[in-house]
Design an enzyme around this catalytic site. Structure first.
Site, mmCIF file in Angstrom:
data_model
loop_
_atom_site.group_PDB
_atom_site.id
_atom_site.type_symbol
_atom_site.label_atom_id
_atom_site.label_comp_id
_atom_site.label_asym_id
_atom_site.label_seq_id
_atom_site.Cartn_x
_atom_site.Cartn_y
_atom_site.Cartn_z
ATOM 1 C CG ASP A 70 -1.913 1.119 1.224
ATOM 2 O OD1 ASP A 70 -1.947 1.873 0.240
ATOM 3 O OD2 ASP A 70 -2.648 1.270 2.210
ATOM 4 C CG ASP A 86 -3.647 5.063 -2.968
ATOM 5 O OD1 ASP A 86 -2.694 4.414 -2.495
ATOM 6 O OD2 ASP A 86 -4.750 5.153 -2.400
#
Ligand code: NAG
Ligand code: NAG
Ligand code: NAG
Ligand code: NAG
Ligand code: NAG
Ligand code: NAG
Length: 473
Positions: free
Chosen positions: A129, A351
């Site tokens: 992440d 992201d």
């Protein structure tokens, strides 16, 4: 097929491509862990839901920007699990309002990576992440022999009690009291050498509780050898509950922060990390990679790398980019410049943990209008898929009917994703425009579906983002 069974398909790759140093991990899409064609629609609903939570948190950060958005050290009644032989760390939390400040919202990533941690090394499977600063894993600490320690439902825990390199961060240290306040450290400190504990709260009610420690992470190098990275800050989570964690043992923090594994590993391996995302609907035996160091040693063919500035430190721990505008079919859309203005209350980030691409209203409206026009010939369907407002019966659909969307960066680079990355499959015979709207002011997010079939290089040392079309093999 059980999730556990699915996890068996995740392999750690130790490639011996040539003599150079580089580290390569295999990545799989989190949503591939729930196989079955009929699950497509459900999967989309689920990812749209976790995106929404995450994006609200990102946008809050943009509005508050640095400093003002800094999390507070909080006192609550969390006791490290197992101290009293009871199942601790579960229910005793003071207030729900903490959740809206939760950085753990950034943990709902989509790609998994297997990491080796501790001495001797143990394997854990983590969500990769770019929006997380802390690397944490389900973990058992100080629970030797205690029958009641840990949850019976866990598939895998990191056994900190069996690692000789596990060193807890003392709760009396400045690191705990000041630096880690940003990572939800608790101010509770019964005696100075007690471990610094944390409490991550998720807006959807998930949470993870544990203690901070320094640990050793072992990397397999592309030359076949191993490298150990010492004193990596890790979270030893004694309790983690919630939807976000069903597929993984924890989260690998690839965000831009002093404590992120990416920054620490990048410092060791050439200042950068990169990943290649295969089609988000690929079967799980088709993998992509997370690489620390130079990708050139890993032999992933990239058609042509383009570069734009990677803007670090403005929306920590996210990776921001300077967007100039969006064109559809060669026509620049009328989007106010402030939508992309990182110095104000707008901006865009790239992201790995958000699936859909999220545009703030002043960008969302013109993009949707321009794309909808090409889909007039298809029957619009009213499906309840969270933020996906425009879905249609795709019988007879051909990607060539849709004008190409291009993301233009201020420095001239252009990102031109394939049509399937924004006209996405929702169910057999059904496609949707793959954008979600976000409130203005706020950040826009290039999600991982738009990033698919591309190689992405986050060059922290040079503040540069590289990307290029790739089959990721
Ligand atoms: C654990 O036990 C100690 C002493 O036995 C007690 O003071 C403390 O309150 C207990 N903590 C919890 C969470 O029950
Ligand atoms: C953890 O590592 C940091 C350096 O990354 C160091 O400053 C700190 O003293 C270490 N703490 C412990 C408890 O080993
Ligand atoms: C990271 O550390 C440097 C120097 O130690 C400090 O100046 C900077 O503010 C820190 N960054 C964050 C995001 O905490
Ligand atoms: C993945 O598995 C499918 C069958 O389940 C097979 O047809 C395909 O060739 C496999 N792909 C790779 C890259 O192994
Ligand atoms: C890289 O891939 C190409 C094409 O797949 C292959 O011909 C070449 O031998 C590979 N190089 C290395 C070093 O593995
Ligand atoms: C799409 O339309 C075709 C006929 O044009 C129909 O057979 C099919 O069932 C429709 N699919 C959906 C998902 O509505």
């Amino acid at each position: 097929m059980s999730i556990l069974h699915s996890l068996l398909f995740i392999f750690f790759i130790a490639d011996s491509v040539n003599g150079h140093q580089g580290v390569k991990y295999e990545l799989i899409h989190r949503h591939d862990l729930h196989p079955g064609g009929g699950a497509l629609l459900e999967r989309l609903r689920e990812l749209a839901h976790s995106d929404a939570i995450r994006v609200r948190a990102i946008s809050r950060r943009v509005r508050l920007k640095q400093g003002a958005g800094r999390r507070q050290v909080r006192e609550n009644r969390y006791e490290p699990a197992c101290n009293n032989g009871s199942r601790g760390g579960g229910a005793e939390h003071s207030s729900g309002e903490l959740s809206i400040h939760s950085g753990a919202d950034y943990g709902a990533g989509q790609y998994l990576v297997k990491m080796r941690v501790g001495s001797p090394a143990q394997k854990v499977v983590l969500i990769a992440d770019t929006g997380s600063d802390l690397t944490w894993s389900n973990c058992r600490y100080k629970c030797r022999g205690a029958r009641s320690c840990g949850s019976r439902h866990r598939r895998r825990v990191f056994r900190a009690d069996r690692s000789s390199s596990f060193r807890t961060v003392p709760c009396s240290s400045t690191i705990c009291k000041t630096d880690l306040a940003n990572l939800f450290s608790l101010s509770r400190c019964p005696s100075p050498l007690d471990p610094c504990s944390y409490d991550y709260r998720y807006s959807d009610g998930s949470a993870t509780l544990g203690v901070f420690a320094n640990e050793t992470v072992t990397f397999s190098l592309t030359n076949g050898r191993k490298a150990r990275l010492h004193d990596v800050l890790v979270g030893c989570s004694e309790s983690a509950r919630g939807q976000s964690f069903v597929a993984a043992d924890g989260v690998m923090g690839l965000g831009y922060s002093n404590y992120s594994l990416a920054v620490k590993a990048a410092a060791r391996f050439g200042g950068k990390f990169s990943y290649c995302l295969v089609d988000h609907l690929s079967p799980k035996n088709v993998s992509s990679y997370l690489i620390f160091g130079s990708h050139k040693e890993v032999n992933i063919s990239v058609v042509r790398m383009r570069y734009t500035e990677l803007v670090l430190g403005v929306i920590n721990p996210f990776y921001a980019v300077n967007v100039k505008g969006i064109s559809v079919g060669g026509v620049m859309l009328d989007i106010p410049a402030e939508v992309w203005d990182l110095s104000s209350v707008g901006g865009a980030i790239v992201d790995s943990g958000t699936s859909l691409t999220v545009l703030t209203q002043p960008a969302y409206q013109p993009v949707m209008a321009a794309l909808r026009e090409s889909l007039q010939g298809f029957k619009r369907l009213d499906l309840d898929i969270g933020p996906l407002e425009y879905c249609f019966n795709s019988t007879g659909f051909d990607a060539a009917m849709v004008p190409r969307l291009v993301l233009h960066f201020v420095d001239g680079a252009r990102f031109e994703p394939p049509v399937k990355s924004y006209v996405i499959d929702a169910a057999p015979g059904v496609k949707c425009l793959g954008f979600a709207a976000a409130a203005w002011p706020g950040a826009s997010v290039v999600g991982n579906i738009l990033q698919q079939n591309h190689f992405w290089e986050f060059d922290i040392g040079k503040s540069r983002l590289g990307f290029g079309t790739s089959s990721c093999v």
